[in-house]
Each structure stands twice: as C-alpha cells, then as structure tokens.
Design a protein around this motif. Structure first.
Motif, mmCIF file in Angstrom:
data_model
loop_
_atom_site.group_PDB
_atom_site.id
_atom_site.type_symbol
_atom_site.label_atom_id
_atom_site.label_comp_id
_atom_site.label_asym_id
_atom_site.label_seq_id
_atom_site.Cartn_x
_atom_site.Cartn_y
_atom_site.Cartn_z
ATOM 1 N N LEU A 71 0.819 -1.218 0.000
ATOM 2 C CA LEU A 71 0.000 0.000 0.000
ATOM 3 C C LEU A 71 0.849 1.262 0.000
ATOM 4 O O LEU A 71 0.517 2.255 -0.657
ATOM 5 C CB LEU A 71 -0.942 0.002 1.203
ATOM 6 N N ASP A 72 1.945 1.225 0.742
ATOM 7 C CA ASP A 72 2.841 2.374 0.776
ATOM 8 C C ASP A 72 3.395 2.659 -0.611
ATOM 9 O O ASP A 72 3.392 3.805 -1.076
ATOM 10 C CB ASP A 72 3.975 2.114 1.765
ATOM 11 N N TYR A 74 2.114 1.682 -3.497
ATOM 12 C CA TYR A 74 0.990 2.064 -4.358
ATOM 13 C C TYR A 74 0.632 3.539 -4.170
ATOM 14 O O TYR A 74 0.388 4.259 -5.133
ATOM 15 C CB TYR A 74 -0.214 1.169 -4.052
ATOM 16 N N ASN A 75 0.621 3.991 -2.927
ATOM 17 C CA ASN A 75 0.252 5.388 -2.660
ATOM 18 C C ASN A 75 1.362 6.372 -2.992
ATOM 19 O O ASN A 75 1.092 7.547 -3.218
ATOM 20 C CB ASN A 75 -0.179 5.553 -1.208
ATOM 21 N N LYS A 76 2.614 5.933 -3.016
ATOM 22 C CA LYS A 76 3.711 6.833 -3.367
ATOM 23 C C LYS A 76 3.933 6.916 -4.872
ATOM 24 O O LYS A 76 4.203 7.985 -5.410
ATOM 25 C CB LYS A 76 5.016 6.364 -2.718
ATOM 26 N N GLY A 80 -2.459 5.121 -6.572
ATOM 27 C CA GLY A 80 -2.834 5.952 -5.421
ATOM 28 C C GLY A 80 -2.235 7.342 -5.508
ATOM 29 O O GLY A 80 -2.874 8.330 -5.159
ATOM 30 N N ALA A 81 -1.010 7.417 -5.996
ATOM 31 C CA ALA A 81 -0.348 8.719 -6.143
ATOM 32 C C ALA A 81 -1.051 9.550 -7.214
ATOM 33 O O ALA A 81 -1.216 10.767 -7.058
ATOM 34 C CB ALA A 81 1.119 8.538 -6.494
ATOM 35 N N GLN A 82 -1.461 8.895 -8.291
ATOM 36 C CA GLN A 82 -2.168 9.607 -9.362
ATOM 37 C C GLN A 82 -3.517 10.117 -8.872
ATOM 38 O O GLN A 82 -3.889 11.268 -9.139
ATOM 39 C CB GLN A 82 -2.347 8.692 -10.570
ATOM 40 N N LYS A 83 -4.262 9.285 -8.145
ATOM 41 C CA LYS A 83 -5.560 9.704 -7.607
ATOM 42 C C LYS A 83 -5.386 10.863 -6.633
ATOM 43 O O LYS A 83 -6.163 11.817 -6.643
ATOM 44 C CB LYS A 83 -6.250 8.540 -6.920
ATOM 45 N N ARG A 84 -4.370 10.765 -5.781
ATOM 46 C CA ARG A 84 -4.104 11.829 -4.813
ATOM 47 C C ARG A 84 -3.799 13.141 -5.530
ATOM 48 O O ARG A 84 -4.320 14.196 -5.175
ATOM 49 C CB ARG A 84 -2.928 11.418 -3.927
ATOM 50 N N ARG A 87 -6.984 14.638 -6.971
ATOM 51 C CA ARG A 87 -7.809 15.268 -5.930
ATOM 52 C C ARG A 87 -7.202 16.598 -5.477
ATOM 53 O O ARG A 87 -7.919 17.574 -5.249
ATOM 54 C CB ARG A 87 -7.977 14.318 -4.748
#
Length: 154
Positions: A71-72, A74-76, A80-84, A87
């Motif tokens: 998850l880390d 994916y979010n970096k 997840g980074a693209q979605k962040r 937003r």
C-alpha cells in the motif's frame, strides 16, 4: 527564490527516479523473501507430521507487513499517487475559482450584503453575571470606575 539550472533539475529528477526504483527493488525483495520463507515454513510443518498449523502466524503477521509495504508503494508511486494528485489539483482549482470570484466582487454585491444570515443586527446585548447561588442573572453594567470600586469592596 533562485531558479535552478538544467543540470540541477536533471540531478533532482534523477534522485526522484532512483528513489522510485530503490523502493520498487525493496518491495520486490520483501515480496520474494515473504513468499520463500512462507513456502519453507509450510514445507517444514508439512514434513514434520503436521499438528498445529503454526506457520499461519508467520503468514498472517508477516502478511500484514507485506500488505502495508504494498500500500505504501501504491500510494507513493502507483495509482494511489495519481488519484491523490488529481484530488489535490481539483481542490486547488476550486480554491482558485473562489479567489477569482471574490476578486471580481461576486460576494460583495448588494443582495449578499443585505442578507443577514444570522440576523445579528437585531440582537440586544445582555449583561450576565454569576450569582452567589451559581445561576446566571441579568445585571446593568456600571461605569468602569464604579465597577472597580464595587469589586474591591467585596
């Protein structure tokens, strides 16, 4: 703020790309070691005449750490980074639009100024004090000098 030249920008970009690849390599090493150790402990359990399935503890608790690592990453660097980022861009755009509306005076027109949402213009100020028995009571305020004298005499 000082502008960076092309060489400094290339160095900074290279560091970010290298960090991404280092994180990916660390994730792959973690995943391979997780799978290898789990196969090993399950094989030991299987060939040691079974019994209580103690490798479940290894698989479960290490799996929690593995899921956190995935998850880390994916979010970096992943989706997840693209979605962040999307937003964040939407929120920034919304704030910029509000600022532009204020600058153009949309909120300062007569209709908005005339509308008293909370009806605070008609509120009568009351002066309250705590009585000796602990209740709030109305009182008429005295002049500053008289009030100080009254407090000193108590």
């Amino acid at each position: 703020m000082k502008r960076k030249n092309r060489t400094q920008l290339e160095i900074e970009i290279r560091r970010r790309v290298e960090a991404k690849y280092d994180e990916r390599n660390a994730l792959l090493i973690h995943l391979i070691s997780y799978a290898g150790v789990n196969v090993l402990v399950w094989m030991i359990w299987l060939f040691a005449a079974g019994g209580f399935p103690w490798p479940l503890f290894v698989t479960f608790f290490w799996g929690i750490g593995m899921a956190g690592h995935l998850l880390d990453y994916y979010n970096k660097y992943g989706g997840g980074a693209q979605k962040r980022e999307e937003r964040i861009q939407e929120e920034v755009q919304r704030h910029l639009e509000r600022l532009e509306e204020r600058e153009r005076g949309i909120y300062e027109d007569e209709a908005t100024e005339a509308a008293d949402v909370y009806d605070l213009d008609d509120v009568e100020l009351r002066h309250l004090r705590l009585s000796d028995d602990g209740e709030l009571t109305d009182y008429a305020p005295l002049d500053d000098g008289d009030e100080l004298e009254q407090r000193r005499s108590r």
